[in-house]
Write a protein that holds these residues in place. Structure first.
Motif, short mmCIF file in Angstrom:
data_model
loop_
_atom_site.label_atom_id
_atom_site.label_comp_id
_atom_site.label_asym_id
_atom_site.label_seq_id
_atom_site.Cartn_x
_atom_site.Cartn_y
_atom_site.Cartn_z
N TYR A 177 -3.79 0.21 -14.31
CA TYR A 177 -2.65 -0.68 -14.53
C TYR A 177 -1.41 0.18 -14.72
O TYR A 177 -1.50 1.27 -15.30
CB TYR A 177 -2.81 -1.42 -15.86
N ASN A 178 -0.27 -0.31 -14.27
CA ASN A 178 1.00 0.27 -14.70
C ASN A 178 1.82 -0.83 -15.33
O ASN A 178 1.70 -2.00 -14.93
CB ASN A 178 1.76 0.91 -13.53
N CYS A 179 2.68 -0.45 -16.27
CA CYS A 179 3.43 -1.46 -17.02
C CYS A 179 4.82 -1.67 -16.44
O CYS A 179 5.73 -2.11 -17.13
CB CYS A 179 3.51 -1.06 -18.49
N ARG A 180 4.98 -1.34 -15.16
CA ARG A 180 6.29 -1.37 -14.48
C ARG A 180 6.01 -1.50 -13.00
O ARG A 180 4.86 -1.51 -12.59
CB ARG A 180 7.02 -0.07 -14.80
N MET A 181 7.06 -1.59 -12.19
CA MET A 181 6.85 -1.62 -10.75
C MET A 181 6.49 -0.23 -10.23
O MET A 181 6.72 0.77 -10.90
CB MET A 181 8.11 -2.13 -10.05
N GLY A 182 5.92 -0.18 -9.05
CA GLY A 182 5.54 1.10 -8.44
C GLY A 182 6.70 1.70 -7.67
O GLY A 182 7.63 1.00 -7.28
N ASP A 183 6.61 2.98 -7.45
CA ASP A 183 7.60 3.68 -6.65
C ASP A 183 6.82 4.56 -5.68
O ASP A 183 6.09 5.43 -6.14
CB ASP A 183 8.48 4.52 -7.58
N PRO A 184 6.85 4.34 -4.39
CA PRO A 184 7.82 3.58 -3.58
C PRO A 184 7.45 2.13 -3.24
O PRO A 184 8.12 1.53 -2.40
CB PRO A 184 7.85 4.41 -2.29
N GLU A 185 6.44 1.54 -3.89
CA GLU A 185 6.09 0.15 -3.53
C GLU A 185 7.27 -0.80 -3.70
O GLU A 185 7.46 -1.72 -2.90
CB GLU A 185 4.92 -0.35 -4.37
N THR A 186 8.06 -0.60 -4.76
CA THR A 186 9.22 -1.47 -5.00
C THR A 186 10.15 -1.51 -3.80
O THR A 186 10.78 -2.54 -3.52
CB THR A 186 10.01 -0.93 -6.23
N ILE A 233 3.59 -6.32 -14.16
CA ILE A 233 2.30 -5.63 -14.24
C ILE A 233 1.94 -5.20 -12.82
O ILE A 233 2.01 -6.00 -11.87
CB ILE A 233 1.16 -6.49 -14.80
N PHE A 234 1.59 -3.93 -12.71
CA PHE A 234 1.20 -3.31 -11.44
C PHE A 234 -0.31 -3.15 -11.50
O PHE A 234 -0.82 -2.52 -12.45
CB PHE A 234 1.94 -1.98 -11.37
N PHE A 235 -1.02 -3.74 -10.57
CA PHE A 235 -2.47 -3.62 -10.50
C PHE A 235 -2.80 -2.64 -9.37
O PHE A 235 -2.60 -2.98 -8.20
CB PHE A 235 -3.12 -4.97 -10.19
N THR A 279 1.26 13.11 -4.59
CA THR A 279 2.71 13.09 -4.86
C THR A 279 2.99 11.80 -5.62
O THR A 279 2.09 11.00 -5.85
CB THR A 279 3.49 13.04 -3.55
N GLY A 280 4.26 11.55 -5.90
CA GLY A 280 4.64 10.25 -6.45
C GLY A 280 4.46 9.13 -5.44
O GLY A 280 4.38 7.96 -5.80
N GLY A 281 4.39 9.47 -4.16
CA GLY A 281 4.26 8.46 -3.11
C GLY A 281 5.17 8.82 -1.95
O GLY A 281 6.35 9.10 -2.14
N LYS A 317 0.87 -1.17 0.00
CA LYS A 317 0.00 0.00 0.00
C LYS A 317 0.90 1.21 0.00
O LYS A 317 1.85 1.28 0.78
CB LYS A 317 -0.88 0.00 1.25
N ASP A 318 0.63 2.16 -0.89
CA ASP A 318 1.43 3.38 -0.85
C ASP A 318 0.58 4.55 -0.37
O ASP A 318 -0.64 4.45 -0.27
CB ASP A 318 2.12 3.66 -2.21
N TYR A 319 1.24 5.63 -0.04
CA TYR A 319 0.60 6.82 0.54
C TYR A 319 0.87 7.98 -0.40
O TYR A 319 1.99 8.47 -0.47
CB TYR A 319 1.15 7.04 1.97
N LYS A 320 -0.18 8.35 -1.16
CA LYS A 320 0.04 9.26 -2.29
C LYS A 320 0.01 10.73 -1.90
O LYS A 320 0.68 11.55 -2.51
CB LYS A 320 -1.03 9.04 -3.36
N ARG A 321 -0.81 11.10 -0.89
CA ARG A 321 -0.98 12.52 -0.59
C ARG A 321 0.20 13.05 0.21
O ARG A 321 0.81 12.31 0.99
CB ARG A 321 -2.27 12.76 0.21
N1 GLY Z 1 3.26 4.64 -6.39
C1 GLY Z 1 2.47 4.70 -7.56
C2 GLY Z 1 3.18 4.56 -8.81
O1 GLY Z 1 4.32 4.12 -8.88
O2 GLY Z 1 2.61 4.88 -9.84
#
Ligand code: GLY
Ligand code: AMP
Length: 424
Positions: free
Chosen positions: A290-299, A274-276, A231-233, A217-221
């Motif tokens: 969907y994202n076609c890559r890993m998430g940041d900062p989830e990675t 694949i990022f769901f 934000t980006g996370g 789980k990321d925290y976007k705000r």
């Molecule tokens: N943390 C969301 C993203 O990478 O798009």
């Protein structure tokens, strides 16, 4: 194996850290990398959108595998460029083709794909300048709040959630007529608003089989209690306590399997992550994006929980033998806390000296935007450092990360103090 990793953020720092531990690695290059990635490999000043320059580097350094971190090169077709070039055909590349990257590169494509494969997602319509009037009529049939999304890549800024109809009509007109989001807003997706709690799941796929990675789980705000602009996370945690086995089974059967099957049926080659982006509405999962890559900062929390050799898994992806590879995860929880420049996500200053990097030993300090200046390390963007820790549960992991954050400093540094509090 010689590996070239493209990107320069916290995500790439975590991937580089993990690749550097592989028993089958000879040399890792990170392009362009940052002051932190130097610990894991050689930084290389390449423009990640200059495919010809990347090709020249890959051939001269005898690179065996290219790992693409961010979405832009994928949406622009770096994988197709590699696969259609005779000199590069033997080089493995982690990431989908341009057609597969449309899952992220076009929200209209993603929504229509989900519709074709009966994957649960919010009801929607997609409109262009030519169909602006139909778009306004569609809005008038929806209920508040109104969700508008620029179709193309907009660096996380292309989603608007509006409380009333007038505002929504005004914004729709601004995007389509006045090109508020530039080319990314040539089409707009209007969506039903879903109420629930968000989380992300990830797979690594060789196109046929896949491995499910730990959820996060990321925290976007920017602000605590999820206030203020996106934000980006600002941090992330893994695992996510409310994502129990029953929920994850639903995601597997209703979302992950139909997505991989759908890509296959449509003849879309997809060898990568694949990022769901999911939302749980009363326990039922829906795809937000969907994202076609890993998430940041989830990675930065997902990759540290992988015990297996990441390069072995990547080898399985490029040779279509992922199903024969084993993937193991640690039972430990992981949490990451992002330290950002004061003012981010609006205007902020760079080039501030970072202090305390040598004082942290119990946590992983991943650099997100830093550069070196002789022996000094300077801030070089909005999201600067992200501090990841393990713990027997999220409370312990978070306490360790906050302790490490207290030892790190730069002028006007800011971080959220409530990462993970809503789920523990
Ligand atoms: N943390 C969301 C993203 O990478 O798009
Ligand atoms: P996206 O870039 O599509 O992930 O959207 C950014 C954020 O907007 C998401 O993380 C959600 O918080 C919110 N959002 C997007 N679509 C919806 C929706 N249909 N219902 C509620 N919130 C949404």
């Amino acid at each position: 194996m010689n590996v070239l990793l493209l990107g320069s953020g916290g995500r790439e720092s975590a991937i580089a850290w993990k690749i550097s531990q592989s028993s089958i690695l000879d040399q890792l290059y990170v392009a362009p990398g940052n002051a932190g990635t130097r610990q894991y490999g050689k930084n290389t000043p390449l423009d990640i959108l200059d495919f010809e320059a990347i090709k020249a580097f890959v051939l001269s350094q005898k690179i065996d595998l290219v790992v693409v971190g961010p979405e832009e090169p994928l949406v622009m077709g770096i994988v197709d460029f590699f696969k259609s070039d005779a000199a590069l055909r033997s080089v493995g590349i982690i990431g989908p083709t341009k057609a597969g990257a449309q899952l992220e590169g076009s929200k209209t494509f993603a929504k229509e794909f989900m519709q074709r494969h009966r994957i649960p997602t919010a009801k929607f319509g997609s409109f262009s300048l030519e169909t602006l009037r139909e778009g306004i009529a569609f809005l008038r049939e929806m209920k508040a709040p109104y969700v508008l999304k620029a179709d193309g890549l907009a660096a996380g800024k292309g989603v608007l959630i509006l409380a009333n109809l007038e505002e929504a009509e005004h914004e729709l007109t601004q995007i389509l007529l006045d090109e508020k989001f530039g080319a990314a807003g040539k089409r707009v997706v209007i969506e039903q608003f879903l109420t629930g709690i968000e989380l992300s799941m990830f797979i690594l796929s060789d196109g046929r089989s896949f491995k499910i990675l730990p959820e996060a789980k990321d925290y976007k705000r920017i602000g605590e209690k999820d206030q203020g602009p996106n934000t980006g996370g600002m941090g992330a945690v893994s695992p996510v306590p409310f994502a129990d086995e029953a929920f994850k089974d639903k995601v597997l059967n209703q979302i992950i399997i139909p997505t991989v099957k759908g890509l296959n049926q449509e003849g879309i080659e997809y060898q990568g992550f694949i990022f769901f982006g999911l939302i749980s509405v009363k326990g039922e999962p829906y795809v937000i994006e969907y994202n076609c890559r890993m998430g940041d900062p989830e990675t930065e929390v997902v990759v540290p929980r992988i015990k297996s050799d990441l390069l072995d898994l990547f080898e399985g992806v490029v040779s279509n033998t992922l199903s024969e590879r084993d993937i193991q995860f640690t039972e430990l929880s992981a949490a990451t806390v992002m330290m950002v420049s004061g003012g981010y996500p609006n205007t902020y200053e760079k080039d501030k000296i970072i202090y305390g990097l040598n004082t942290v030993s119990e946590s992983l300090v991943f650099h997100a935007a830093t550069k070196s200046d002789g022996p000094k390390v300077l801030t070089n963007g909005g999201r600067v450092l992200t501090v990841t820790s393990y713990g027997k549960n999220l409370e312990v992991a978070l306490a360790k990360s906050y302790d490490a954050v207290s030892k790190l400093s730069f002028e006007n540094a800011y971080f959220r103090k409530d990462i993970g509090q809503d789920v523990i």
